[in-house]
Design a protein around this motif. Structure first.
Motif, short mmCIF file in Angstrom:
data_model
loop_
_atom_site.label_atom_id
_atom_site.label_comp_id
_atom_site.label_asym_id
_atom_site.label_seq_id
_atom_site.Cartn_x
_atom_site.Cartn_y
_atom_site.Cartn_z
N VAL A 1 10.58 -1.36 -5.58
CA VAL A 1 11.78 0.25 -5.40
C VAL A 1 11.24 1.00 -6.37
O VAL A 1 10.68 1.10 -7.42
CB VAL A 1 12.89 -0.61 -5.99
CG1 VAL A 1 13.66 0.90 -5.86
CG2 VAL A 1 13.18 -1.59 -4.87
N ALA A 2 10.76 2.44 -6.20
CA ALA A 2 10.84 3.37 -7.30
C ALA A 2 12.17 3.85 -7.58
O ALA A 2 12.80 4.59 -6.41
CB ALA A 2 10.03 4.17 -6.52
N GLN B 1 12.17 12.04 -18.20
CA GLN B 1 12.08 11.13 -17.11
C GLN B 1 11.94 9.96 -16.69
O GLN B 1 10.53 9.59 -17.21
CB GLN B 1 11.96 12.29 -16.04
CG GLN B 1 12.16 11.91 -14.41
CD GLN B 1 11.98 12.63 -13.45
OE1 GLN B 1 12.68 13.47 -12.84
NE2 GLN B 1 10.75 12.65 -12.60
N PHE B 2 12.60 8.65 -16.63
CA PHE B 2 11.50 7.71 -16.21
C PHE B 2 11.33 7.56 -14.70
O PHE B 2 12.22 7.29 -13.83
CB PHE B 2 12.52 6.19 -16.31
CG PHE B 2 13.00 6.47 -17.89
CD1 PHE B 2 12.37 5.64 -18.78
CD2 PHE B 2 14.14 7.59 -18.21
CE1 PHE B 2 12.56 5.97 -20.00
CE2 PHE B 2 14.75 7.29 -19.88
CZ PHE B 2 13.83 6.57 -20.75
N ALA B 3 10.38 6.83 -14.15
CA ALA B 3 9.47 6.69 -12.68
C ALA B 3 9.24 5.75 -13.60
O ALA B 3 8.24 4.95 -13.24
CB ALA B 3 8.44 7.92 -12.57
N LEU B 4 10.29 4.10 -12.82
CA LEU B 4 10.00 2.84 -12.92
C LEU B 4 9.65 2.34 -11.66
O LEU B 4 10.64 2.26 -10.01
CB LEU B 4 11.18 2.53 -13.60
CG LEU B 4 11.82 2.90 -15.09
CD1 LEU B 4 12.97 2.04 -15.29
CD2 LEU B 4 10.53 3.16 -16.04
N ILE B 5 8.74 1.79 -11.15
CA ILE B 5 8.08 1.15 -10.14
C ILE B 5 9.07 -0.43 -10.19
O ILE B 5 7.68 -1.33 -11.19
CB ILE B 5 6.85 1.58 -9.39
CG1 ILE B 5 6.25 2.71 -8.76
CG2 ILE B 5 6.96 0.35 -8.27
CD1 ILE B 5 6.52 3.65 -10.31
N VAL B 6 9.88 -0.90 -9.84
CA VAL B 6 9.93 -2.16 -9.71
C VAL B 6 9.54 -3.51 -8.68
O VAL B 6 9.54 -2.71 -7.58
CB VAL B 6 11.49 -2.18 -9.66
CG1 VAL B 6 12.42 -4.35 -10.02
CG2 VAL B 6 12.61 -2.03 -10.96
N ALA B 7 9.18 -4.62 -9.29
CA ALA B 7 8.29 -5.11 -8.40
C ALA B 7 8.70 -6.35 -8.38
O ALA B 7 9.39 -6.05 -8.91
CB ALA B 7 6.48 -5.34 -8.93
N PRO B 8 8.53 -6.83 -6.51
CA PRO B 8 9.23 -7.69 -6.31
C PRO B 8 8.97 -9.58 -7.03
O PRO B 8 8.04 -9.52 -6.19
CB PRO B 8 8.97 -7.54 -4.82
CG PRO B 8 8.16 -7.07 -4.54
CD PRO B 8 7.60 -6.55 -5.56
N GLN C 1 1.01 -0.85 0.06
CA GLN C 1 0.01 0.00 0.03
C GLN C 1 0.71 1.37 -0.07
O GLN C 1 0.20 2.34 -0.33
CB GLN C 1 -0.85 0.27 0.91
CG GLN C 1 -1.65 -0.91 1.15
CD GLN C 1 -3.12 -0.83 -0.31
OE1 GLN C 1 -3.32 0.04 -0.66
NE2 GLN C 1 -2.89 -1.72 -0.61
N GLU C 2 2.29 0.97 0.93
CA GLU C 2 3.19 2.21 0.74
C GLU C 2 3.35 2.35 -0.94
O GLU C 2 3.69 4.16 -1.37
CB GLU C 2 3.98 2.16 1.03
CG GLU C 2 3.81 2.27 3.23
CD GLU C 2 4.64 2.48 4.13
OE1 GLU C 2 5.95 3.39 3.11
OE2 GLU C 2 4.97 2.15 5.00
N ALA C 3 3.43 1.57 -1.75
CA ALA C 3 3.43 1.49 -2.96
C ALA C 3 2.77 2.48 -4.12
O ALA C 3 3.41 2.95 -4.67
CB ALA C 3 4.57 0.80 -3.86
N LYS C 4 2.02 1.53 -3.46
CA LYS C 4 0.97 2.42 -3.87
C LYS C 4 0.31 3.72 -3.75
O LYS C 4 -0.36 4.81 -4.73
CB LYS C 4 -0.23 1.51 -4.15
CG LYS C 4 -2.08 1.58 -4.84
CD LYS C 4 -2.91 0.71 -4.43
CE LYS C 4 -4.11 1.26 -5.50
NZ LYS C 4 -5.31 0.04 -5.12
N ALA C 5 0.15 4.12 -2.71
CA ALA C 5 0.01 5.58 -2.62
C ALA C 5 1.40 7.44 -2.96
O ALA C 5 0.58 7.35 -3.36
CB ALA C 5 0.12 6.14 -0.72
N TRP C 6 3.22 6.20 -2.67
CA TRP C 6 3.65 7.06 -3.33
C TRP C 6 2.68 7.25 -4.85
O TRP C 6 3.22 8.19 -5.33
CB TRP C 6 4.96 6.14 -3.77
CG TRP C 6 6.01 7.22 -4.27
CD1 TRP C 6 6.94 7.85 -3.98
CD2 TRP C 6 6.04 7.12 -5.47
NE1 TRP C 6 7.50 8.16 -4.67
CE2 TRP C 6 7.97 7.54 -5.74
CE3 TRP C 6 5.90 5.98 -6.96
CZ2 TRP C 6 8.26 8.12 -6.50
CZ3 TRP C 6 6.17 6.20 -7.82
CH2 TRP C 6 7.23 6.78 -7.89
#
Length: 210
Positions: A203-204, A164-171, A31-36
């Motif tokens: 990780v963002a 700019q690249f905003a890459l959210i790398v999921a585990p 949820q913290e990643a989603k909120a970000w």
């Protein structure tokens, strides 16, 4: 001038969706990643996407109770499509909304969300990709955020249009899927601007061209 930010979730092995275009693995229970992610897309003056993403997103967000719905509905949109204005009709009809509700079940509302009408008012970009992006960048305001899908995002990357690249790398490792950088003609050096890890393992990573 506005920067163009490409915001994409990807697996640890570099795929932005599976081979069927599904990305339900994106946030999981983090949820913290989603909120970000929600906060990040609020800081935009325009959301852009390819035609397939528009046809999927438009009916979904108009009736969604998900936290992403508010910025996705309120902030102006542009869709890149050779169909011209007809793309707006195919994604905002009653039939499209009913289908989105049926697919998402409890996540969807019967009523339209505030600002849902902005999807039918989206700018339709049908010209040359680089020329259309240059015209949008030339306007004042907060950054432009591009959402994909994969082929549209790859075109932006291949033509060097991303600031700019905003890459959210999921585990998660998918093994097979649709890559983001496969259309590069040569290696593209990037400079890491910031990195933020979340409790769930995502990780963002924020990069700019080096």
């Amino acid at each position: 001038m506005r920067d163009l930010i490409l915001k994409m979730a990807m697996s640890v092995d570099g795929f932005v969706s599976d081979l069927e275009g599904v990305n339900r693995w994106m946030f999981g229970a983090d949820q913290e990643a989603k909120a970000w992610g929600v906060d990040y897309i609020w800081d935009a003056s325009l959301h852009i996407m390819g035609s397939r993403s528009f046809q999927a997103m438009a009916p979904y967000w108009q009736t969604s109770a998900d936290p992403f719905a508010a910025p996705m509905n309120q902030i102006p949109k542009a869709v890149f499509s050779r169909q011209g204005p007809a793309i707006l009709e195919t994604a905002t009809t009653t039939a499209a909304l009913d289908a989105a509700r049926a697919r998402a079940g409890a996540e969807q509302s019967v009523a339209l969300q505030p600002n849902a009408e902005t999807w039918a008012q989206a700018y339709v970009a049908s010209g040359d990709l680089a020329e259309e992006i240059a015209a949008l960048k030339a306007q004042d305001g907060k950054p432009i955020i591009a959402h994909g899908g994969a082929s549209f995002a790859r075109s932006l990357v291949a033509q060097g249009l991303v600031d700019q690249f905003a890459l959210i790398v999921a585990p998660v490792a998918l093994g097979k899927g649709l890559p983001l950088f496969s259309d590069l003609a040569a290696p593209r050096p990037l400079k890491l601007v910031s990195s933020k890890a979340f409790p769930g393992g995502a990780v963002a990573q924020i990069y700019r061209p080096a």
